[in-house]
Design an enzyme around this catalytic site. Sequence first.
Site, PDB file in Angstrom:
ATOM      1  N   HIS A  54       9.612  29.025-136.250  1.00  9.99           N
ATOM      2  CA  HIS A  54       8.870  30.035-137.133  1.00  9.99           C
ATOM      3  C   HIS A  54       8.695  31.225-136.306  1.00  9.99           C
ATOM      4  CE1 HIS A  54       6.850  27.026-140.006  1.00  9.99           C
ATOM      5  NE2 HIS A  54       8.128  26.689-139.935  1.00  9.99           N
ATOM      6  N   GLU A  56       6.236  33.201-135.490  1.00 11.29           N
ATOM      7  CA  GLU A  56       5.296  33.272-134.273  1.00 11.29           C
ATOM      8  C   GLU A  56       5.856  32.333-132.874  1.00 11.29           C
ATOM      9  OE1 GLU A  56       3.059  31.997-137.991  1.00 11.29           O
ATOM     10  OE2 GLU A  56       4.940  31.927-137.338  1.00 11.29           O
ATOM     11  N   SER A 174      42.888  30.801-179.093  1.00 12.25           N
ATOM     12  CA  SER A 174      43.927  31.092-178.351  1.00 12.25           C
ATOM     13  C   SER A 174      43.781  31.849-177.069  1.00 12.25           C
ATOM     14  CB  SER A 174      44.948  31.788-178.988  1.00 12.25           C
ATOM     15  OG  SER A 174      44.299  33.031-179.599  1.00 12.25           O
ATOM     16  N   ARG A 195      23.680  35.892-155.275  1.00 13.46           N
ATOM     17  CA  ARG A 195      23.800  34.550-155.345  1.00 13.46           C
ATOM     18  C   ARG A 195      23.477  33.904-153.922  1.00 13.46           C
ATOM     19  NH1 ARG A 195      29.577  33.770-158.725  1.00 13.46           N
ATOM     20  NH2 ARG A 195      28.835  34.306-160.604  1.00 13.46           N
ATOM     21  N   SER A 310      16.615  31.535-174.548  1.00 12.53           N
ATOM     22  CA  SER A 310      15.798  30.143-174.292  1.00 12.53           C
ATOM     23  C   SER A 310      14.537  30.568-173.479  1.00 12.53           C
ATOM     24  CB  SER A 310      16.513  29.065-174.142  1.00 12.53           C
ATOM     25  OG  SER A 310      16.952  28.853-172.882  1.00 12.53           O
TER      26      SER A 310
END
Length: 363
Positions: A54, A56, A174, A195, A310
Amino acid sequence: MEQSSIDKLYMSRCLELASNGMGNVAPNPMVGSVIVYNNQIIAEGYHTEYGKDHAERAAINAVKNSSVLKDSTLYVSLEPCSHFGKTPPCANLIIESQIKRVVVATLDPNPKVQGRGIELLKNAGIDVTVGVLEKEARELNRRFFVYHIKKRPYVILKWAQTLDGYIDAIRKPSDPIAPVWVTNDLARTLVHRWRSEEQSIMIGTNTVAKDNPRLDVRDWSGRSPIRVVLDRKLRLSPDMNVYDGSLPTLVFVGNNSSAASKRQTFASVPNLELLTIDFARGAEDQVLRELYERGIISVIIEGGAMLVSSFVKKNYWDESRVFVGNKFFGDGVKAPEFNGDLYSYDEVGDSKLFTYRNKLSRG
């Protein structure tokens, strides 16, 4: 210079460092830290990758002369952790290092921490200041905060539409299976960068069938997100790019006979997991719950119109990124309608990019 201004100056450096972890530390937050001795930064650190030190710990380990720590101030953009996870608690290390003062931007919303780190430091006699550049720190880690407070991933909606409001042209049977581009190569590169910053990417059946996307970051460096496909009847062919086995892929299917009869077809596809949900009860809650339980803190939804709409109707979205390309279709698939506050506007080549935030998103 007043102490409050000095604290903001060093905390701004913490936030700058923290942002370097974008796309590499999830489901952990992005955190930066600096150690100041005699009004000078003597060490810096940030969380570089999930499972590694981390911020720190990285900063403390970077101090060449540890004897000065007892007279130093440690700045960190998020409350030091107080529990054992992939690494030992940072709060304990700070106490052991005898650092006399700690300045924190914001408390950690994770129930495993949530003030306990601050409490440990104060009980050890350390002078603790909390709330320096708190708004900026929460903005940087908005995905992490939504995940822990609303118990779901941070939801980003993304689409491109024409000047007359269409996201796709009318397709004939098509027509070739390929995207109908609305924007430009620069916009596509930007999308691939986005992404790389999120843990997962979601798409619906119709978009896969029409565009056959890969949903990876081939035009950018970084990790590709986990692919999430909603295929209620499991009608998509295992030959589609999203089922190529190159990336972890979750496929949500309905509890219907059509999907059940086709499961064996996908049994040999690597990196693919079929998950059954009840679409009649609404897929949004069930999908977000599953992603949450898997520790996935963010998802970018790239279509199609029905899937995006949705999530809009359920108010399960936090951020919307809308490209407007320099084209007219005259007819086609209408872009989703939504209400949100305009957060930023940019020009990407001959396209425009509007970013919106949802202040009333559900949790």
